[in-house]
Design a protein around this motif. Structure first.
Motif, PDB file in Angstrom:
ATOM      1  N   TYR A 192       0.829  -1.199   0.000  1.00  0.00           N
ATOM      2  CA  TYR A 192       0.000   0.000   0.000  1.00  0.00           C
ATOM      3  C   TYR A 192       0.868   1.254   0.000  1.00  0.00           C
ATOM      4  CZ  TYR A 192       1.030   0.429   5.018  1.00  0.00           C
ATOM      5  OH  TYR A 192       1.669   0.557   6.236  1.00  0.00           O
ATOM      6  N   LEU A 193       0.291   2.345  -0.447  1.00  0.00           N
ATOM      7  CA  LEU A 193       0.960   3.641  -0.438  1.00  0.00           C
ATOM      8  C   LEU A 193       0.829   4.238   0.954  1.00  0.00           C
ATOM      9  CD1 LEU A 193       2.310   5.780  -2.375  1.00  0.00           C
ATOM     10  CD2 LEU A 193       0.062   6.861  -2.475  1.00  0.00           C
ATOM     11  N   THR A 194       1.950   4.629   1.553  1.00  0.00           N
ATOM     12  CA  THR A 194       1.906   5.210   2.886  1.00  0.00           C
ATOM     13  C   THR A 194       2.567   6.594   2.894  1.00  0.00           C
ATOM     14  OG1 THR A 194       2.317   4.782   5.231  1.00  0.00           O
ATOM     15  CG2 THR A 194       4.086   4.201   3.690  1.00  0.00           C
ATOM     16  N   ASN A 195       2.367   7.312   4.004  1.00  0.00           N
ATOM     17  CA  ASN A 195       2.931   8.664   4.156  1.00  0.00           C
ATOM     18  C   ASN A 195       2.601   9.551   2.956  1.00  0.00           C
ATOM     19  OD1 ASN A 195       3.999   7.412   6.366  1.00  0.00           O
ATOM     20  ND2 ASN A 195       6.115   7.921   5.964  1.00  0.00           N
ATOM     21  N   PHE A 196       1.344   9.479   2.514  1.00  0.00           N
ATOM     22  CA  PHE A 196       0.962  10.236   1.324  1.00  0.00           C
ATOM     23  C   PHE A 196       0.374  11.607   1.654  1.00  0.00           C
ATOM     24  CE2 PHE A 196      -2.407   7.126   2.305  1.00  0.00           C
ATOM     25  CZ  PHE A 196      -3.488   7.967   2.538  1.00  0.00           C
ATOM     26  N   THR A 197       0.491  12.010   2.925  1.00  0.00           N
ATOM     27  CA  THR A 197       0.008  13.327   3.332  1.00  0.00           C
ATOM     28  C   THR A 197       1.106  14.086   4.052  1.00  0.00           C
ATOM     29  OG1 THR A 197      -0.822  12.373   5.390  1.00  0.00           O
ATOM     30  CG2 THR A 197      -2.402  12.608   3.588  1.00  0.00           C
TER      31      THR A 197
END
Length: 277
Positions: free
Chosen positions: A230-235
């Protein structure tokens, strides 16, 4: 699905009988054999409710709800609510036979003459998120590099190359940015956006998953089982999303997170991404 799973788990935890409203039943029953009884709207409107606005993570007070008639609101889908009864939750989300058969037939067509195929479902969430994430949530959506890293993980892990089935509400972007030159990528719906129900059923019947962001990708991953990237730290740290979203409460600990590239947002602020992970 997140609301249903949370309702089911909290009702069981507190010794209550869960009920759902017709709108939720109509939506979920297209795919699943929903067993929780439906409460008619005219009855619900006459009842005196104790209302809980649920956070997207477990709070102590949710474990001790003694009120007789309780109504939950919010958009909870944190695994913390229900993962301890995962098998029961998956039973609640049993696909109709015809849905399961259609999904398996579709994957069989995709497999063709290949033997011992490992299916990797790839869900790429785009649509309104392309604008909403940078504009309103100080975040990004998955980019080309993220998809390439995630696919490389599975290609390196399986000596018998996996077969990637890509579903998205942004298929033109996917066809332009996902490398299909290895011959192991199939774009669902013949490269056109398919129905959400069809996409979900197909993804849920894959062996492993690559997801980007959003509850659609989460639930197809959760139901498929296997490994999930999954894509993380996207904010950004000061994102408004942090008022209702916690990474550790959304993604299971055993799932594999690949940090997003926040440089487009940092560039707008005149910064660089040194130290960002």
């Amino acid at each position: 699905m997140g609301k249903y799973a949370t309702l089911y788990a909290l009702a069981k935890m507190n010794g209550h009988q869960p009920y759902i409203l017709p709108k939720m039943h109509d939506m979920l029953s297209q795919l699943f054999r929903i067993k929780v009884p439906v409460l008619p709207l005219e009855v619900a409107n006459c009842m005196k409710w104790k209302r809980y606005l649920l956070k997207n993570w477990m709070l102590p007070e949710y474990r001790n709800i003694s009120d007789e008639h309780v109504q939950f609101s919010g958009t909870p889908w944190s695994w913390i609510f229900y993962h301890h009864i995962r098998d029961e939750i998956l039973q609640e989300f049993t696909f109709h036979d015809y849905v399961k058969e259609e999904a398996n037939e579709y994957l069989a067509q995709v497999r063709g003459d290949r033997k011992n195929v490992t299916f990797i479902g790839v869900h790429v969430r785009r649509g309104d998120y392309v604008k909403v994430m940078p504009r309103d949530r100080k975040g990004v959506v998955a980019d080309k590099e993220y998809i390439e890293k995630a696919m490389a993980y599975y290609r390196n892990k399986y000596s018998n190359r996996p077969l990637f089935v890509v579903a998205s509400n942004g298929m033109p972007w996917c066809k332009e940015n996902i490398n299909a030159s290895f011959g192991d990528v199939h774009f669902a719906g013949d490269g056109k956006e398919s129905s959400p129900a069809h996409d979900f059923a197909v993804l849920a019947h894959c062996n492993h998953t690559i997801m980007t962001i959003g509850s659609f990708g989460f639930w197809s991953s959760y139901m498929a089982g296997g490994e999930t990237i999954y894509l993380t730290n996207f904010t950004m740290p000061d994102s408004p999303m942090m008022t209702f979203f916690r990474y550790e409460a959304i993604y299971l600990p055993e799932w594999i997170g690949i940090p997003a590239d926040l440089s487009p947002l940092l560039a707008e602020k005149g910064e660089n991404n040194t130290g960002i992970v």
